[in-house]
Write an enzyme that holds these catalytic residues in place. Structure first.
Site, short mmCIF file in Angstrom:
data_model
loop_
_atom_site.label_atom_id
_atom_site.label_comp_id
_atom_site.label_asym_id
_atom_site.label_seq_id
_atom_site.Cartn_x
_atom_site.Cartn_y
_atom_site.Cartn_z
CB THR A 77 -0.93 0.00 1.24
OG1 THR A 77 -1.72 -1.19 1.19
CG2 THR A 77 -1.82 1.21 1.28
CD GLN A 184 -2.11 -10.93 -4.56
OE1 GLN A 184 -1.70 -12.08 -4.50
NE2 GLN A 184 -2.88 -10.41 -3.62
CG HIS A 206 1.75 -9.42 3.65
ND1 HIS A 206 0.53 -10.00 3.42
CD2 HIS A 206 1.64 -8.14 3.24
CE1 HIS A 206 -0.28 -9.10 2.89
NE2 HIS A 206 0.37 -7.95 2.77
CB THR A 245 14.63 3.73 12.32
OG1 THR A 245 15.12 4.95 12.87
CG2 THR A 245 15.55 2.58 12.70
CB CYS A 332 -8.31 -5.16 0.75
SG CYS A 332 -6.80 -6.07 0.45
C1 PLP Z 1 -2.53 -6.32 -5.69
C2 PLP Z 1 -2.27 -5.77 -4.33
N1 PLP Z 1 -1.73 -4.55 -4.20
C3 PLP Z 1 -1.46 -4.02 -3.01
C4 PLP Z 1 -1.72 -4.70 -1.83
C5 PLP Z 1 -1.40 -4.06 -0.52
O1 PLP Z 1 -0.23 -4.60 0.03
P1 PLP Z 1 0.07 -4.50 1.59
O2 PLP Z 1 -0.90 -5.43 2.26
O3 PLP Z 1 1.49 -4.95 1.76
O4 PLP Z 1 -0.13 -3.08 1.99
C6 PLP Z 1 -2.30 -5.98 -1.89
C7 PLP Z 1 -2.64 -6.70 -0.66
O5 PLP Z 1 -3.14 -7.79 -0.65
C8 PLP Z 1 -2.57 -6.52 -3.18
O6 PLP Z 1 -3.12 -7.72 -3.31
#
Ligand code: PLP
Length: 408
Positions: A77, A184, A206, A245, A332
């Site tokens: 994000t 992804q 992650h 940091t 999400c």
């Molecule tokens: C395609 C995509 N972009 C961005 C993100 C956001 O990543 P993060 O969870 O590391 O903020 C995700 C989270 O699943 C995602 O699937």
């Protein structure tokens, strides 16, 4: 080995940390706790060395020439925010137009919407029924005012993999910066920022068996040198692009996750595709009116997205949730009960967009788990349909579109 419940098949929301990754991280919580910016003692040098190693491991995963092109962030994000807002601020004088797609993850869409409120113009290119963006549509959307094209590498719901090299080539020919959200895709499918003409690339640990809370933005340094304004000002870390940091243990884990994923990518992809295909065959051969969403071939190996007509995706999940972790729509957005905007963008009806289920397999799933999840899903869908008056009407041959509902 006995199956452990609940079975996790929601690996596009997050992945479990690989034991090799955890092992690499642990010393950096305890004896190797130095600050990587401490230049005058061994604790700092050790931490800096570990961060540099991780930078090189991530650079290698995506084909970046120079590890300095990797900027650490808190996750996908933040990387997407930094890429889009950073380019928008830096190149505003040059133009105020951005091209993206309708199926970007929420971060991409929401940043674009904010930029629109700030006076930027954004074109949201549609996708075809199989989830692929037509590169000619992107070309049509580019104007002399366009400063950025942002297209996700692989979609989080349907797993569809875009023709990134063709989009990179187009962006280069037009002199426009090209960002891809590879959150992804990284670690799952080969990426080469040089060969694919990618200028900015967002990724996260992650989703590749690393820890949560750390991500990276690749920022091209040569051909062209891409400049971005920071979101966070401060001590000038990460070459001024992201102060703060560095979370050394998370970064070490991210690096190790990238290395392991790169080493086993081909074998893992083949294994997961086989398991996924088995799950797909099992379900589609036993359930009528179940539809595969997304491109049947150009998709991530572990991804399977199916809409079950006449049942709500949420109801299927509730029927399964004590023993199986899946997702309807994207993780999400599943806190809201909006139908999936990604499935809707493929041209599906609102009903089918409401009835999509995403199975996403991971490194540690087994054949036995696939059989169990497939069998249980089939049972739950059949049970829900038995209770559904709409299904009964449809079975009697009534075209539901012709029904005049009371109150309509
Ligand atoms: C395609 C995509 N972009 C961005 C993100 C956001 O990543 P993060 O969870 O590391 O903020 C995700 C989270 O699943 C995602 O699937």
């Amino acid at each position: 080995m006995a199956v452990k419940f609940p079975i996790f098949m929601d690996a596009q929301s997050t992945t479990p940390v690989d034991p090799r990754v955890l092992e690499a991280m642990l010393p950096y919580f305890t004896e190797k706790f130095g600050h990587p910016a401490s230049r005058n003692h061994p604790f700092g040098w050790e931490a800096e060395g570990a961060v540099d190693r991780a930078r090189a491991q991530i650079a290698q995963l995506i084909g970046a020439r120079d590890p300095k092109e990797i900027v650490f962030t808190s996750g996908g994000t933040e990387s997407i925010n930094l890429a889009l807002k950073g380019v928008a601020e830096m190149y505003r004088e040059k133009g105020n137009h951005i091209v993206t797609t309708v199926i970007e993850q929420r971060a991409g869409i929401d940043v674009a919407k904010r930029l629109e409120r700030q006076g930027f113009e954004v074109t949201y290119v549609p996708v075809q029924p199989d989830g692929l963006v037509d590169v000619a549509e992107i070309e049509k959307a580019i104007t002399p005012k366009t400063i950025l094209v942002s297209v996700m590498f692989a979609n989080n719901e349907i797993g569809t993999i875009q023709d990134i090299a063709a989009i990179g080539k187009l962006a280069k020919a037009k002199g426009v910066i090209f960002h891809t959200d590879a959150t992804q895709a990284a670690g799952k499918t080969p990426i080469d920022v040089e060969a694919m003409g990618i200028d900015l690339l967002s990724c996260t640990a992650h989703l590749m068996y690393g820890p949560k809370g750390v991500g990276a933005l690749y920022v091209r340094r040569k051909g062209p040198r891409v400049r971005i304004a920071p979101l966070i000002d401060g001590g000038g870390h990460e070459r001024g692009m992201r102060s703060g940091t560095l979370p050394v243990p998370l970064i070490v884990g991210f690096g190790k996750a990238a290395e392991v994923s790169r080493e086993i990518m081909a074998d893992e992809g083949a294994r997961l595709a086989k398991l996924r295909d088995r799950l797909q065959d099992l379900i589609l051969s036993s359930v009528e009116e179940a539809f595969l969403n997304g491109h049947p071939e150009r998709r991530l190996a572990g991804n399977l997205n199916i809409s079950f007509a006449y049942v709500e995706g949420e109801s299927v999940l509730m029927g399964l949730n004590k023993e199986t972790a899946l997702s309807s729509g994207s993780a999400c957005t599943s806190s809201t009960l909006e139908p999936s905007y990604v499935i809707a963008a493929l041209g599906a009806s609102a009903e089918l967009a409401h009835s999509s289920i995403r199975f996403s397999l991971h490194r540690f799933n087994t054949e036995e788990e696939v059989e169990l999840v497939g069998t249980r899903t089939i049972e739950v869908v059949h049970r829900l349909r038995e209770m559904s008056p709409l299904w009964e009407l449809a079975k009697e041959g009534v075209d539901l579109k012709t029904i005049q509902w009371k109150g309509e």
